[in-house]
Design an enzyme around this catalytic site. Structure first.
Site, short mmCIF file in Angstrom:
data_model
loop_
_atom_site.label_atom_id
_atom_site.label_comp_id
_atom_site.label_asym_id
_atom_site.label_seq_id
_atom_site.Cartn_x
_atom_site.Cartn_y
_atom_site.Cartn_z
N ILE A 105 49.87 27.04 31.85
CA ILE A 105 48.44 26.91 32.13
C ILE A 105 47.71 28.22 31.87
CG2 ILE A 105 46.75 26.50 33.95
CD1 ILE A 105 48.71 24.52 35.20
N LEU A 106 48.25 29.35 32.37
CA LEU A 106 47.58 30.63 32.17
C LEU A 106 47.52 30.98 30.69
CD1 LEU A 106 46.22 33.10 33.34
CD2 LEU A 106 48.47 34.13 33.69
N GLU A 131 47.67 41.04 40.44
CA GLU A 131 49.10 41.31 40.27
C GLU A 131 49.31 41.99 38.92
OE1 GLU A 131 52.32 38.50 41.79
OE2 GLU A 131 50.63 37.15 41.51
N TYR A 135 49.44 40.52 33.34
CA TYR A 135 48.54 40.59 32.19
C TYR A 135 49.04 41.41 31.01
CZ TYR A 135 45.38 38.19 35.27
OH TYR A 135 44.83 37.25 36.11
N PHE A 420 35.24 42.90 39.52
CA PHE A 420 34.47 41.68 39.23
C PHE A 420 35.41 40.49 39.15
CE2 PHE A 420 34.89 44.43 35.48
CZ PHE A 420 35.72 43.66 34.68
#
Length: 420
Positions: A105-106, A131, A135, A420
């Protein structure tokens, strides 16, 4: 804000999972997904505030049947880079429920985000990572860090230059954005990594002071430093928190492109009565406060944390969009598994005037690195030498690391003062 909006066509993610744009009817499911993923309870007031800030065209949800199981979005931003600014996707509200991990999904949401950024002409994407292990595999590298500074209250202010003449004024938060934004913009010109703020961002986020978002502290206050002519030269947002044996003042934001105005604001916090400690979060890692004192321990760094994770989406545009500190001509062998257009050998050239460009080449590479390492070094906050020492860059031509390091240099460390 929802009038005239239409949904993207539904796209199959995997079997029964679907991805589409966020809609007005998704309020409860959106909140539930964020609360589970971030281990929090979002109040109605907080949800309304964020709802007004989100860009519906850039916020998506993934559904399993009728249940939202993942979210992601991006704010269209203008990020300061050395010598200017570039359009950037400010990635936000990225969640996947623990019941739906390891299903791609990510990966699918990131691909959609990259596609939208390309369509919007954004060569960069940035985010704050809840986390850190997530990334890097999508090509993001830690490009800025922030420090937490602490100093004792109730003591003499730090020294400042002779002849400085500033007055301090407490102002209401409401409507202060137009006064503060020019100061924010001047700091953006001094440091890379700072996103521009819209009027809506000032009023709906920076100057919003919801009681249920203070985490037990008192209301937020605004103090402005004005010069002898009455012009604002710096400001600070802060709040008091009850503590033993004396109150702690939390400096949420201190912005002063004028160094003497900055010293005046620090002096203000040092002289507030009944304050035992001043704690300033989100400060630049090269904050000069420590060096304002004869005793360097009067202000100390309590913590340093990663801030902006930067992703280069369009390598030629990113190279051309920043100023370079020294002439350069070398070849980078770049690996990018997510965006193949960035991958390959690139000749990186910078002129003595600071202009840069990169183009595909068959010349032998001088350095080999992945796009995440390039993103970490791009703003000048992380030395290529340091990345090479960590095994993230391979030097194939002796001296190439040092030349790239010099060309990326900035006088001040990049800084991202808000998340943000």
């Amino acid at each position: 804000m929802w009038a005239g909006r239409t949904l993207d066509s539904l796209v199959c993610v995997q079997d029964e999972l679907r991805i589409r744009n966020l809609t007005a009817g998704d309020t409860d499911g959106f909140r539930a997904c964020l609360d589970v993923a971030f281990h929090e309870t979002t109040t109605d007031a907080s949800l309304r505030r964020w709802w007004q800030l989100l860009d519906l065209d850039r916020t998506i949800v993934v559904l399993d049947g009728d249940t939202i199981v993942a979210t992601s979005g991006a704010f269209p931003q203008r990020l300061s880079v050395p010598g200017g600014e570039l359009a950037s996707a400010g990635v936000t509200v990225v969640t996947v429920l623990p019941t739906h991990r390891r299903r791609g999904i990510l990966t699918r949401m990131m691909a959609r985000l990259f596609e939208q950024a390309a369509a919007a002409g954004e060569p960069l994407a940035g985010l704050w990572a809840a986390e850190g292990g997530i990334y890097g595999r999508f090509g993001y590298g830690v490009a800025t860090q922030v420090a937490t500074l602490e100093l004792d209250g109730g003591s003499p202010p730090p020294p400042r230059s002779q002849g400085a003449d500033f007055t301090l004024e407490l102002l209401p938060l409401d409507g202060a954005g137009p006064l503060l934004d020019p100061l924010w913009e001047r700091v953006r010109a001094q440091r890379a990594g700072v996103p521009a703020r819209t009027e809506q961002w000032w009023s709906g986020n920076v100057l919003s002071d919801l009681e249920d978002e203070r985490e037990g502290a008192h209301e937020t206050r605004l103090v402005v430093a004005r010069d002898a002519a009455g012009a604002a030269q710096g400001y600070a947002l802060y709040r008091a928190r009850d503590a033993e044996p004396a109150t702690t003042v939390e400096v949420l934001e201190l912005i002063a492109p004028d160094t003497e105005a900055e010293a005046t604001l620090w002096g203000y916090f040092r002289q507030i009565d009944l304050v035992g400690r001043v704690k300033a979060t989100g400060r630049p890692v090269d904050d000069p406060l420590k060096f304002r004192f004869d005793d360097f321990e009067a202000a100390h760094v309590a913590d340093v944390n990663d801030a902006l994770w930067l992703r280069l989406l369009d390598l030629p545009a990113a190279v051309a969009g920043r100023a370079w500190a020294a002439p350069l001509d070398l070849v980078l062998d770049v690996t990018d598994r997510r965006l193949p257009a960035n991958a390959g050998s690139w000749r990186l050239e910078a002129s003595a005037q600071g202009d840069g460009r990169c183009s595909p080449t068959d010349r032998a590479p001088d350095l080999a690195l992945d796009v995440a390492a390039l993103g970490a070094a791009y703003l000048g906050g992380v030395s290529p030498v340091r990345l090479a020492d960590a095994g993230r860059i391979a030097e194939l031509t002796p001296g190439a690391l040092a030349r790239l390091d010099v060309a990326l240099h900035t006088p001040r460390a990049p800084w991202t003062p808000e998340d943000f």
